[in-house]
Design a protein around this motif. Structure first.
Motif, PDB file in Angstrom:
ATOM      1  N   GLN A   9       0.842  -1.189   0.000  1.00  0.00           N
ATOM      2  CA  GLN A   9       0.000   0.000   0.000  1.00  0.00           C
ATOM      3  C   GLN A   9       0.884   1.250   0.000  1.00  0.00           C
ATOM      4  N   ALA A  31      -1.922   5.825   2.536  1.00  0.00           N
ATOM      5  CA  ALA A  31      -2.906   4.941   3.170  1.00  0.00           C
ATOM      6  C   ALA A  31      -2.553   4.686   4.630  1.00  0.00           C
ATOM      7  N   TYR A  32      -1.246   4.459   4.893  1.00  0.00           N
ATOM      8  CA  TYR A  32      -0.836   4.253   6.285  1.00  0.00           C
ATOM      9  C   TYR A  32      -1.105   5.493   7.135  1.00  0.00           C
ATOM     10  N   TYR A  83      -4.758   5.486   7.932  1.00  0.00           N
ATOM     11  CA  TYR A  83      -5.081   4.532   8.999  1.00  0.00           C
ATOM     12  C   TYR A  83      -4.719   5.107  10.380  1.00  0.00           C
ATOM     13  N   SER A 104      -7.189   7.762  11.345  1.00  0.00           N
ATOM     14  CA  SER A 104      -8.467   7.157  11.742  1.00  0.00           C
ATOM     15  C   SER A 104      -8.388   6.559  13.141  1.00  0.00           C
ATOM     16  N   ALA A 105      -7.259   5.909  13.453  1.00  0.00           N
ATOM     17  CA  ALA A 105      -7.095   5.324  14.787  1.00  0.00           C
ATOM     18  C   ALA A 105      -7.095   6.406  15.863  1.00  0.00           C
TER      19      ALA A 105
END
Length: 730
Positions: free
Chosen positions: A588, A592-593, A596, A599-600
């Motif tokens: 990826q 994207a990381y 993530y 979002s966390a």
């Protein structure tokens, strides 16, 4: 704290017992898993009773401390004799050696500071201990160094026991007579009411119920009794309070009479019923004690005056007041109970008199501590100006100004008086001049008293206008001539500078008959000091407009510059943003990381917020439920009281009893609805038919809560409303 006299052998035997505590009373005791040392034993026996009470099994400690107080009182009297240049009998060698051991104890120092034996801390520098001081700290340049000095530096928070003693008063001819009179006053303190009052002030006794402090019980009850807020006081306790108040009045009156008698009164003419007869009264400061011998003699009374004023004195001589002092309460009680006018006036004046004595002796103690710290701090720069020397010079200037304002001779000291040493030079106020380490007040020289200052608060031109009116009022009362200080801030500085400027230009400006009209007119004409001359063609108006435009443009330019900086930062960071979006790691992309991770963080933040919200709601719910339960209890009491009132009326009127039973049936139906969670009962009153109004469906927390306490609350409210109405009808 007893100053009673004992035989010399019995008086100093307590010193030997204290230095051998670890060999006698605490021989088998183990503290902290090791054999008890002398410092451990002293720390236990000499603990302040305000910090830790004494149990009934510690009676031997209490007796030991009473004997120690007598010995420390005698040491205080020895120090007073030394400072008054009176004869002193030398102490036995074994007593001086054992006292020197106690002087090095931290527990003994704490005891001396707690019970305000500052006179004892002057003793290590006395002639009796000169040999011990020379052994512990060799003399340099003929000066006896302070003994028991901490070698580990100021960061250890270890205090020095010895204090530099103040210079003796060698110019008081009647010092011996005053000291003998003071000893007689101390002997009179052994009368029964005075002893009971002093023991109450000391509040030192065995705690009846274990380690719980007893000190908060009797003083609080006595204070309420003095205020007239404890009428239910029983006869034995009321009789004891009467004896305590009597003893406090006797001690206060005797001390005030003694301290005020240190200076002779002034012969005056007293007006009585239209005739003038010779009389005596004290000078203007008639309730202030200024005799230098009072600061020395009060070393023996310092603890009792502090307890009488309910003042906490720290180890460096600073004072903190928390409660109303006992003299104020005794004065209030004398007015409340209708005492004689003479006694009421005595208690009113006694507070000011004892406060002046208290201030004098603590000024001496604070000066001694400052001198000791200055001599101990060898790293202090020699060019540091001493505060007390500067303050004495300022007081000399105030005295000169007072002489000018009050037209006294000589109006101004000559330059020869400064050169001869009557007034200090500027160079004499530095650290390298030892003769100015003590203030003139402590040395017994005269200084102005009752300094008066006037402070002007801020608030722009409105504050200046208000302060001008205050100044005019003070001028009409002829009080401005008595001012020594003027303190201003902001708008108060506008009128303060006007006052000082006029005083500098005219020596009679503060007089009552001085005309301020022209100066005030000038002040009002130029009160708009930013633009004194207004008008379209006025230079002040254009300067004010230019200043406003300049400041506005500068602020806007600064904002635009920061906006450009942000835009340039975004343009420069665009290349890096595109690079991160195109880069990949594994299967990826890096973007994207990052998504993530973001979002966390969002999920964690929301979860944390929800958890805290649930805890907050739970706490508020419990709080609200407790309040409702308390309100329910109150409603039940009200309903019972109303039921008693209207029961005869309901029994005698059957129609009203039937009408009330119908209403109670409605309450039962409300209970059913609340239990099923169907409705929340509305508020309101309808005299006929079924109750109407707004009904809301209950859900969620409302339904669960109403099932628990809602029907009880509603029942009580409805019944109470009916009963109140019936009560009004009855």
């Amino acid at each position: 704290m007893d100053e009673s006299r004992e035989k010399p052998g019995d008086l100093w035997s307590i010193i030997r017992e204290l230095t051998h505590l670890h060999e006698n009373e605490f021989r088998e005791s183990k503290l902290l898993g090791q054999q008890a040392t002398l410092e451990d034993c002293l720390r236990r026996v000499l603990r302040p009773h305000d910090d830790a009470g004494f149990a009934t099994g510690d009676q031997w400690m209490m007796q030991l401390r009473e004997r120690l107080d007598k010995a420390l009182g005698e040491l205080t009297f020895r120090e007073i004799r030394r400072e008054l240049m009176l004869e002193i009998e030398p102490l036995p060698n074994d007593v001086t050696q054992e006292l020197w051991m106690l002087f090095g104890s931290e527990a003994f120092l704490r005891y001396v500071n707690a019970y305000l034996y500052f006179g004892v801390r002057f003793q290590p520098c006395a002639e009796d201990f000169k040999e011990h001081a020379a052994k512990s700290s060799p003399a340099q340049s003929g000066e006896v160094m302070l003994p028991l000095r901490s070698k580990s530096g100021p960061e250890t928070n270890q205090l020095l026991f010895p204090l530099t003693p103040p210079p003796p008063l060698d110019d008081i001819s009647d010092a011996k007579e005053h000291f003998a009179h003071f000893l007689r006053e101390c002997e009179n303190d052994h009368s029964e009411p005075v002893q009971e009052a002093l023991k109450f002030l000391d509040d030192f006794h065995a705690t009846p119920n274990g380690p719980v402090l007893y000190e908060l019980e009797e003083p609080t009850a006595f204070e309420l009794w003095l205020r007239g807020l404890r009428p239910e006081t029983k006869d034995p306790q009321s009789t004891r309070f009467e004896r305590i108040s009597k003893g406090l009045r006797i001690w206060t009156q005797a001390r005030c009479k003694f301290y005020l008698g240190l200076r002779p009164p002034v012969q005056v003419r007293v007006e009585t019923e239209g005739s003038s007869v010779p009389g005596t009264r004290h000078p203007l400061q008639e309730r202030q004690v200024t005799h230098p011998i009072a600061g020395r003699l009060a070393l023996a009374d310092l603890y009792w005056i502090a307890r009488l004023l309910r003042a906490d004195v720290s180890s460096n001589g600073w004072v903190h007041y928390e409660k109303n002092n006992w003299l104020h309460l005794l004065h209030f009680n004398a007015i409340l109970t209708g005492k004689s006018d003479q006694e009421i006036e005595m208690l009113r004046d006694a507070e000011e008199t004892l406060r002046s004595v208290f201030d004098y002796v603590l000024d001496l103690v604070q000066n001694a501590i400052e001198v000791t710290d200055a001599r101990s701090d060898v790293d202090a720069p020699k060019t540091t100006w001493r505060w007390r020397g500067v303050f004495d010079e300022e007081l000399n200037e105030i005295e000169r100004e007072r002489r000018i304002r009050h037209f006294r001779d000589p109006p101004l000291p000559s330059e020869d008086s400064v050169a001869s040493g009557a007034l200090p030079k500027n160079d004499d106020l530095r650290n390298d001049h030892e003769e100015n380490v003590w203030s003139k007040r402590v040395c017994g020289k005269q200084r102005p008293n009752n300094l008066i200052g006037l402070a002007f608060s801020g608030g722009g031109i409105r504050s200046a206008t208000l302060n001008l009116g205050i100044l005019q009022g003070l001028q009409e009362l002829d009080l401005l001539r008595h001012l020594d200080y003027v303190s201003t801030v902001s708008g108060g500085g506008f009128i303060g500078s006007w006052l000082v400027g006029n005083v500098r230009r005219s020596s009679h400006w503060l007089g009552r008959k001085t005309d301020w009209t022209e100066s005030i007119r000038h002040l009002r004409d130029y009160s708009n000091y930013l633009a004194p001359r207004t008008g379209v063609l006025s230079a002040d108006t254009w300067n004010l407009a230019n200043s406003w435009l300049r400041n506005t443009i500068l602020i806007q330019v600064t904002g635009v510059a920061w906006l450009f900086v942000l835009l340039l930062t975004a343009i420069v960071g665009l290349r890096g943003f595109l690079y991160i979006g195109a880069a990949s790691w594994g299967y990826q992309s890096v973007a994207a990381y990052l998504a993530y991770a973001a979002s966390a963080l969002v999920v964690a933040a929301v979860s944390y917020y929800l958890v805290n919200l649930s805890i907050y709601v739970t706490q508020k719910r419990g709080f609200f439920v407790s309040k409702v339960e308390k309100a329910t209890e109150w409603l039940e009491k009200q309903a019972q009281a109303l039921r008693k009132r209207i029961t005869p009326f309901v029994v005698s009127n059957p129609r009203i009893g039937g009408w009330l039973s119908k209403r109670l049936k409605f309450v039962e139906s409300v209970k059913d609805r609340l239990t099923r969670g169907g409705w929340v009962v509305q508020s309101g009153w309808r005299p006929r038919g079924s109750p109407g109004g707004l009904s809301l469906p209950a859900s969620g927390f409302t339904r669960r809560y109403m099932r628990r306490v809602g029907f009880v609350w509603t029942e009580r409210l409805i019944i109470l409303s009916y009963l109140r109405r019936l009560g009004d009808l009855g």
